[in-house]
Enzyme design. Structure first.
Site, PDB file in Angstrom:
ATOM      1  N   CYS A   2      10.993   8.937   8.978  1.00 16.66           N
ATOM      2  CA  CYS A   2      11.681   9.836   8.060  1.00 16.66           C
ATOM      3  C   CYS A   2      12.007   9.050   6.803  1.00 16.66           C
ATOM      4  O   CYS A   2      12.001   7.826   6.806  1.00 16.66           O
ATOM      5  CB  CYS A   2      12.967  10.348   8.687  1.00 16.66           C
ATOM      6  N   ARG A  27       6.721   9.731   3.988  1.00 17.24           N
ATOM      7  CA  ARG A  27       7.212   9.219   5.259  1.00 17.24           C
ATOM      8  C   ARG A  27       7.372  10.308   6.321  1.00 17.24           C
ATOM      9  O   ARG A  27       7.633  10.018   7.495  1.00 17.24           O
ATOM     10  CB  ARG A  27       8.563   8.531   5.060  1.00 17.24           C
ATOM     11  N   TRP A  78      10.143  13.523   9.793  1.00 20.69           N
ATOM     12  CA  TRP A  78       8.982  13.580  10.689  1.00 20.69           C
ATOM     13  C   TRP A  78       9.573  13.846  12.065  1.00 20.69           C
ATOM     14  O   TRP A  78      10.292  13.020  12.609  1.00 20.69           O
ATOM     15  CB  TRP A  78       8.219  12.256  10.659  1.00 20.69           C
ATOM     16  N   ASN A 104      16.907   8.207  10.671  1.00 19.96           N
ATOM     17  CA  ASN A 104      15.497   7.897  10.911  1.00 19.96           C
ATOM     18  C   ASN A 104      15.449   7.076  12.184  1.00 19.96           C
ATOM     19  O   ASN A 104      16.158   6.074  12.288  1.00 19.96           O
ATOM     20  CB  ASN A 104      14.946   7.087   9.733  1.00 19.96           C
ATOM     21  N   GLY A 105      14.628   7.486  13.147  1.00 20.25           N
ATOM     22  CA  GLY A 105      14.524   6.732  14.393  1.00 20.25           C
ATOM     23  C   GLY A 105      14.737   7.633  15.587  1.00 20.25           C
ATOM     24  O   GLY A 105      14.619   8.858  15.483  1.00 20.25           O
ATOM     25  N   GLU A 503     -12.735   1.982  11.396  1.00 16.16           N
ATOM     26  CA  GLU A 503     -11.867   2.378  10.282  1.00 16.16           C
ATOM     27  C   GLU A 503     -12.413   3.642   9.607  1.00 16.16           C
ATOM     28  O   GLU A 503     -11.651   4.545   9.250  1.00 16.16           O
ATOM     29  CB  GLU A 503     -11.749   1.207   9.284  1.00 16.16           C
ATOM     30  N   LYS A 507     -10.343   7.157   9.350  1.00 13.70           N
ATOM     31  CA  LYS A 507     -10.094   7.836   8.064  1.00 13.70           C
ATOM     32  C   LYS A 507     -10.533   9.299   8.159  1.00 13.70           C
ATOM     33  O   LYS A 507      -9.844  10.202   7.682  1.00 13.70           O
ATOM     34  CB  LYS A 507     -10.859   7.158   6.913  1.00 13.70           C
ATOM     35  N   GLU A 510      -8.084  11.362  10.448  1.00 13.22           N
ATOM     36  CA  GLU A 510      -6.745  11.653   9.923  1.00 13.22           C
ATOM     37  C   GLU A 510      -6.783  12.510   8.670  1.00 13.22           C
ATOM     38  O   GLU A 510      -5.874  13.289   8.425  1.00 13.22           O
ATOM     39  CB  GLU A 510      -5.926  10.380   9.713  1.00 13.22           C
ATOM     40  N   HIS A 526     -25.253   2.609  26.236  1.00 18.55           N
ATOM     41  CA  HIS A 526     -24.512   2.560  27.499  1.00 18.55           C
ATOM     42  C   HIS A 526     -23.677   3.816  27.712  1.00 18.55           C
ATOM     43  O   HIS A 526     -22.777   3.820  28.553  1.00 18.55           O
ATOM     44  CB  HIS A 526     -23.636   1.311  27.538  1.00 18.55           C
ATOM     45  N   LYS A 629       3.622   8.003   7.024  1.00 19.31           N
ATOM     46  CA  LYS A 629       3.108   6.715   6.567  1.00 19.31           C
ATOM     47  C   LYS A 629       3.637   5.557   7.395  1.00 19.31           C
ATOM     48  O   LYS A 629       2.932   4.608   7.688  1.00 19.31           O
ATOM     49  CB  LYS A 629       3.519   6.538   5.100  1.00 19.31           C
TER      50      LYS A 629
HETATM   51  O1  M6R Z   1       2.588  -0.011   8.115  1.00 19.82           O
HETATM   52  P1  M6R Z   1       1.579  -0.444   9.121  1.00 19.82           P
HETATM   53  O2  M6R Z   1       0.433  -1.194   8.513  1.00 19.82           O
HETATM   54  O3  M6R Z   1       2.192  -1.241  10.248  1.00 19.82           O
HETATM   55  O4  M6R Z   1       1.011   0.878   9.752  1.00 19.82           O
HETATM   56  C1  M6R Z   1       0.146   0.849  10.854  1.00 19.82           C
HETATM   57  C2  M6R Z   1      -0.555   2.171  11.026  1.00 19.82           C
HETATM   58  O5  M6R Z   1       0.368   3.183  11.286  1.00 19.82           O
HETATM   59  C3  M6R Z   1      -1.357   2.534   9.783  1.00 19.82           C
HETATM   60  O6  M6R Z   1      -2.285   1.534   9.488  1.00 19.82           O
HETATM   61  C4  M6R Z   1      -2.104   3.867   9.958  1.00 19.82           C
HETATM   62  O7  M6R Z   1      -3.027   3.770  10.991  1.00 19.82           O
HETATM   63  C5  M6R Z   1      -2.782   4.201   8.647  1.00 19.82           C
HETATM   64  N1  M6R Z   1      -1.885   4.878   7.775  1.00 19.82           N
HETATM   65  C6  M6R Z   1      -4.019   4.971   8.806  1.00 19.82           C
HETATM   66  O8  M6R Z   1      -4.650   5.173   7.590  1.00 19.82           O
END
Ligand code: M6R
Length: 634
Positions: A2, A27, A78, A104-105, A503, A507, A510, A526, A629
């Protein structure tokens, strides 16, 4: 997960909170809300959905200033406990409506606390864990009433401001992770905050103070900031802040100047932050390398708090991270093992923490995190330090928790990343990992000085290669638009191309909400090859033909295997690689690089592919559904 902003000063708290929430919305965007204290009243407004819904609610108010006052706070959520509804939106108030709390938490013992409060006659109206804090504060203030400095139980430090003392006592009862900010109708002179395992930073302005999840929320007002440590309470007033631990002992925290300004957190003419951040990658990479590559060809990591001897004592490396940062760690493994000959394991932080990794004081744990707040990674760091391992953080956020809890930190200098999908910080993380790998090899004497110098010289050229690669990605944009209705995409790679494939798939998942999987190309036969059907797009990250062990030849065979089964092949290959041409339905060229540096360019078309495809589907690439984020819950 959050976003939080608290304010006390001379400006309209509503305006400051709204401006801060616009910066923090990345966030979490399930709901938002604001509380303002002024003219003897506490007013709150909250709405489910994006911030625009709250802004609309406020704009529809018949009053010119719907929330007058210069003390207040804002929250963007969130959702964890309780769905994304108006009722579950923060702020939450007590029975009397005198105080409001944002959080937040996750408060893990909230069910017990709620039962206790309800048995005591409190009426809780939401499904959230947060609401118990408002009622616990109400109870504490009723138990220990009185003006500043007059009433207070055992601890002398609790003879401070009543709201601060009450928050300290409540925090001592809470389990889990929390950043809390509280305002009270009768105490417009303060905003009080507390934190455990969730982020909270202070902004120190002229005649005003801010509490926020990150500096972007107040950067338009001040660039002077202060860290808030674990288990601390901060009382913010116009003329400064006082910080104590949960027992009331004063603490003196580090203050720092934020080295970027408000414009860095703006879109700068781009329609989306993600597009801006993709294009900032040459600068992010150059800034991360700046000052760390010496003119005589050595790696200089002098901001380390670990000595060269510490690095020489290492006999094993663990890398822990989540999501995109984990993929950067996977790339690092190839480099660290090749250059240093040290065993190197890479693990998702959430898994590492809950098994029994064998660690000791000769183990170097590298924790990679853009935000520095990811709770899974933070817990892994704490676990590693308890086992006496040395922890080096690679982080993009000054003042965040993971660097503070680590033995040393290497900052990526990518500037603020607002788009929820990581792009420029991934490149920064890969670069930082390469620096650490080379540094380890250098101080341990595994690579000769001229070998390190050759790598340094090639690293220096990478920002320019990144810039050139970005300039030639129109073909993949066109292809992404053409594939907007595809059902799934597979990503294949070998060696460092494998984490790049992972990666690329992440991308696409998400951003475009599309089924996407990354596989090592050699693993295909396999099992995953059964997924291939006519027309399925298969994107292949091809290693350099000049690389090791004929990996190139092997992946060309893999491309033929999927093509023979009807796949539509999209091949990312370096300039001059002619062998792939007959088997590529679409060929995307990238400049030639050293094998271990190739991810710095091969990742770029995959980022652009996912972004463009999501845009073609009409999706918001900055705020994909269900995501946030910064993941500050486990
Ligand atoms: O802030 P962080 O690098 O620790 O975040 C880790 C993941 O949550 C973050 O890399 C997430 O997978 C990306 N936003 C994806 O694009």
């Amino acid at each position: 997960m959050c976003g939080i902003i608290g304010y006390v000063g001379d400006q309209s708290a509503l305006d400051v909170a709204l401006q801060g929430l616009r910066r923090l919305e990345y966030r979490g965007y399930d709901s938002s809300g604001i509380a303002v204290v002024g003219a003897g009243a506490l007013r709150t407004a909250r709405r489910a959905g994006k911030l625009a819904n709250l802004e609309k609610l406020l704009a529809e108010s018949p009053e010119t200033d719907p929330m007058p006052g210069t003390t207040g706070m804002g929250h963007t959520r969130w959702a964890t406990h309780g769905g994304p509804t108006d009722v579950n939106a923060h702020p939450h108030t007590d029975c009397t409506g005198a105080l409001a709390v944002i959080h937040n938490g996750i408060i893990e013992n909230f069910a017990l606390l709620r039962a206790e409060l309800e048995a005591g006659g409190h009426e809780l109206t939401s499904e959230t864990d947060t609401e118990v804090v408002a009622h616990l504060l109400e109870a504490e203030l009723a138990r220990v009433p009185g003006p500043v400095g007059v009433a207070g139980p055992a601890s002398s430090a609790d003879a401070s401001h009543p709201l601060t003392g009450a928050l300290r006592r409540v925090c001592r009862r809470l389990e889990g992770a929390f950043t809390l900010v509280v305002v009270h109708r009768d105490y417009p002179e303060v905003v009080v905050g507390a934190r455990r395992n969730s982020p909270l930073v202070v902004g120190l302005g002229e005649g005003e103070s801010f509490l926020a999840s990150d500096v972007s929320a107040f950067i338009a007002h001040t660039r002077e900031a202060m860290e808030i440590g674990q288990d601390q309470v901060v009382e913010a007033r116009r003329d400064g802040v006082a910080v104590t631990d949960f027992e009331g002992q004063p603490v003196d925290n580090r203050r720092y100047h934020v080295d970027w300004d408000a414009s860095a957190a703006e879109k700068g003419g781009y329609p989306y932050f993600m597009l801006k951040e993709i294009n900032e990658q040459p600068t992010a990479l150059a800034d991360t390398l700046r000052g760390r590559l010496s003119a005589d060809g050595a790696i200089v990591l002098d901001e380390e708090r670990l000595s060269a001897q510490d690095f020489r004592d290492v006999d094993k490396v663990f890398i822990v991270a989540c999501g995109t940062a984990y993929h950067a760690g996977l790339i690092a493994k190839y480099a660290v093992e090749h250059w240093t000959r040290l065993p190197c394991e890479v693990e998702m932080a959430s898994e590492f923490r809950y098994r029994d990794p064998v660690l000791d004081r000769s183990t170097l744990v590298i924790a990679i995190s853009q935000s520095g707040e990811t709770l899974d990674t933070l817990m892994a760091v704490k676990h590693a330090r308890e086992q006496k391992a040395r922890v080096l953080a690679i982080c993009n956020t000054n003042g965040s928790t993971i660097p503070r809890e680590s033995d040393a930190v290497l900052y990526t200098r990518c500037g603020p990343e607002v788009g929820v999908a990581s792009t420029k910080t991934f490149l920064g993380q890969v670069a930082a990992c390469l620096l650490v790998g080379l540094f380890l090899a250098q101080v341990r004497g595994v690579l000769y000085g001229d070998e390190v110098a050759a790598y340094v010289e090639r690293l220096q050229r990478m920002p320019e290669l990144v810039r050139r690669t970005l300039g030639r990605l129109e073909p993949i944009r066109e292809l992404a638009r053409e594939l907007a209705d595809a059902k799934a995409v597979l990503f294949l790679g070998r060696h460092v191309g494998y984490p790049v494939a992972l990666e690329g798939a992440l991308k696409l998942k998400e951003l475009a909400y599309m089924h996407a999987e990354g596989f090592p190309a050699g693993e295909l036969k396999h099992g995953p090859i059964a997924l291939i059907e006519p027309g399925l797009p298969v994107l292949v990250v091809v290693p350099s033909p000049r690389g090791r062990a004929n990996l190139h030849g092997k992946i060309v065979s893999n491309i033929q295997e999927v093509r023979a089964r009807g796949a539509r092949t999209i091949v990312i290959a370096e300039d001059g690689d002619l062998a792939v041409e007959p088997y590529a339905d679409h060929l995307i060229r990238v400049p030639e690089t050293t094998s271990l540096f190739a991810p710095l360019v091969t990742t770029l078309p995959l980022q652009v592919f996912a972004c463009e495809l999501a845009l073609a589907r009409g999706l918001d690439v900055d705020q994909p559904r269900n995501l946030a984020k910064s993941v500050t819950v486990e």
